[in-house]
Design an enzyme around this catalytic site. Structure first.
Site, PDB file in Angstrom:
ATOM      1  CB  THR A 149      -0.976  -0.011   1.202  1.00 36.95           C
ATOM      2  OG1 THR A 149      -0.236  -0.220   2.409  1.00 36.95           O
ATOM      3  CG2 THR A 149      -2.013  -1.102   1.050  1.00 36.95           C
ATOM      4  CE  LYS A 153       0.165  -3.507   3.492  1.00 35.07           C
ATOM      5  NZ  LYS A 153      -0.548  -2.588   4.468  1.00 35.07           N
ATOM      6  CB  THR A 191      -1.948  -1.837   9.338  1.00 36.51           C
ATOM      7  OG1 THR A 191      -2.603  -2.118   8.111  1.00 36.51           O
ATOM      8  CG2 THR A 191      -0.831  -0.899   9.089  1.00 36.51           C
ATOM      9  CB  SER A 239      -5.411  13.420  -1.519  1.00 35.23           C
ATOM     10  OG  SER A 239      -5.754  13.941  -0.250  1.00 35.23           O
ATOM     11  CG  ASN A 283      -0.326   8.657   7.817  1.00 36.98           C
ATOM     12  OD1 ASN A 283      -1.033   7.680   7.779  1.00 36.98           O
ATOM     13  ND2 ASN A 283       0.986   8.592   8.025  1.00 36.98           N
ATOM     14  CD  GLU A 304       2.419   5.365   6.469  1.00 38.03           C
ATOM     15  OE1 GLU A 304       1.624   4.813   5.691  1.00 38.03           O
ATOM     16  OE2 GLU A 304       2.057   5.996   7.482  1.00 38.03           O
TER      17      GLU A 304
END
Length: 482
Positions: free
Chosen positions: A230, A256, A267, A482, A477, A354
């Site tokens: 993702t 992942k 997650t 978007s 995030n 991230e």
């Protein structure tokens, strides 16, 4: 990563991960694997931690132009190359594009397993959960993990918080795959990742099954790793070989995860396969045990997810004898290598955190118990103040002491020590006499470093791996949908 739609409500606290065989309690697991625990925690985990950053004959990392993951994201500076993973007997893999993303990328993974494959799983205990997690838990409980034939994974839609419509979508996909593979619904495992609160459009998957099935091959682990991404910036894989009674067996896995990562699996999706012959009950014990020392010891941002899934498949195609007891001496090398593979995958999640620029190992010693040490380490690792200090390359040991104190665990203030690598920042409850600001600052400029704390009340210890918290985390995030 799984993210809620903009209209979602407050976050719901997660619970600990739940094995597929939910009736198995932790105390029962400990009883089953003892005396495994003492030997493996001392020897096996040490070797796994030492080797977790190493890869076998690695191929070059996939270029950004492959279209996997989210467009525009730079590859993590902490990335490691995807290893060369040979075919695993009894496993076939294919990937395709179902269209859950607007941009061009593969987002569908199909795996087919040989008849007689054993399976076991550990899943999130999040209060919301997801339709695919519910499905896997229910079907593994019904079959006992025997003769699982397929796995279907999609990225781009978590199918979580979707009620009966989401459950029906999972069932329809499993039915379609069962018809194509001549197996029962319950022999098909399911997993999803992506936006929470969106019902899975199962027609996107079922319409692509005929085409994807034609591409099934034994040699597509790298493609599989990319298809489930993702906000990941690089595919994650691990591979090892082990000996069982003189026969070589293979263990391979992909995972992942990049954000919404915390202990209790977060997650993440992880799928591991071996050609060893291991009975489902023994397989379940092993995956439940080693989840605690691997995936449950990493954190990126402290948020936990609805879709956590770790599935382990054993095809029995290696020619090694079938093992029915997790404590069987013939499994010693296999247990060690399985833990190595799981830890390798878990640490790659942190490396792809991230916006991460720092990979940090945090060890707590001298705690009242291992559980207490783990809680203190997690509190340090998940503190925004600590993590932003790491991002700013600031050896702010005062923030670490703050996190130790707010963990609400027994500590002896007058005996607390804090080290960055081999450099003492604090010793015996005071700033260290040998404290050197320049050396500390130079040390935390490294991409990878260690922090260790002794809280002075006992012999419990634990290690948690984490990363820093940067402006890029906010950017990723802030525009996720978007």
């Amino acid at each position: 990563m799984n993210k809620t739609p903009k209209a979602s409500g407050k976050k719901i606290a997660a619970k600990a991960p739940e094995p597929a065989s939910a009736p198995v309690e932790r105390g029962v697991i400990d009883a089953i694997v003892d005396p495994l625990t003492s030997a493996l925690k001392r020897a096996g985990l040490r070797r796994a931690q030492k080797n977790a950053g190493e890869t076998t004959a690695a191929a070059p990392a996939a270029p950004a132009s492959t279209g996997a993951g989210k467009p525009g994201l730079a590859v993590s500076p902490l990335a490691v190359p995807f290893p060369v993973i040979p075919p695993i007997a009894g496993v076939e893999i294919a990937t395709g594009r179902a269209g859950f993303y607007k941009h061009e990328r593969e987002d569908l993974l199909l795996m087919r397993f040989a008849e007689g494959t054993s399976a076991a799983g550990v899943f999130t205990r999040h209060g919301v959960g997801s339709a695919p997690v519910d499905w896997c838990k229910r079907q593994l409980a019904a079959s006992g993990g025997a003769d699982v034939r397929a796995l279907v994974v999609n990225a781009g839609c978590a199918n979580s918080f979707t009620g009966k419509p989401g459950a029906d979508a999972v069932r329809r996909v499993a039915t379609a795959v069962g018809k194509r593979f001549d197996c029962r619904q319950r022999d098909v495992m399911m997993a999803s990742t992506g936006v929470i609160g969106v019902i899975l459009d199962d027609s996107k998957i079922t319409a692509r099954l005929p085409e994807v099935e034609t591409r099934l091959t034994a040699d597509a682990w790298a493609q599989a790793g990319r298809a489930i991404m993702t906000t990941d910036t690089f595919p994650k894989g691990a591979y090892a070989t082990a000996m069982i009674d003189g026969v070589e067996v293979k263990i391979a896995g992909i995972a992942k995860g990049s954000g919404m990562i915390a202990p209790d699996m977060a997650t993440m999706l992880a799928f591991v396969a071996t050609d060893a012959a291991i009975a489902p009950a023994a397989l379940q014990t092993l995956v439940s045990l080693y989840t605690r020392t691997t995936f449950n010891c990493v954190t990126v941002d402290g948020d936990r997810s609805t879709n956590d899934t770790l599935l382990l498949f054993a095809t029995g195609q290696s020619g090694a004898p079938k093992i029915s007891r997790p404590g069987d001496k013939r499994l010693a090398d296999f247990r060690d290598k399985l833990e190595h593979v799981l830890l390798d995958l878990a640490l790659q999640l942190v490396r792809d955190g991230e916006g991460a620029t720092k990979f940090v190992k945090i060890t707590v010693n001298g705690a009242e118990s291992p559980a207490s040490a783990r809680k203190i380490a997690r509190t340090i690792a998940e503190s925004p103040l600590v993590k932003t200090a790491f991002a700013g390359e600031d050896a702010n040991w005062g923030r670490i002491v703050m996190a130790v104190g707010r963990a609400d665990e027994p500590v002896a203030r007058e005996r607390i020590s804090v080290k960055f690598g081999d450099l003492y920042a604090a010793r015996d409850g005071l700033i260290s006499a040998e404290y050197d600001e320049a050396k500390m600052s130079a040390y935390v400029k490294n991409q990878e470093f260690e922090v260790s704390v002794d809280v002075g009340v006992g012999k419990g210890s634990a290690t948690v791996w984490t990363c820093d918290l940067t402006k890029q985390y906010v950017a990723i995030n802030g525009d996720y949908r978007s």
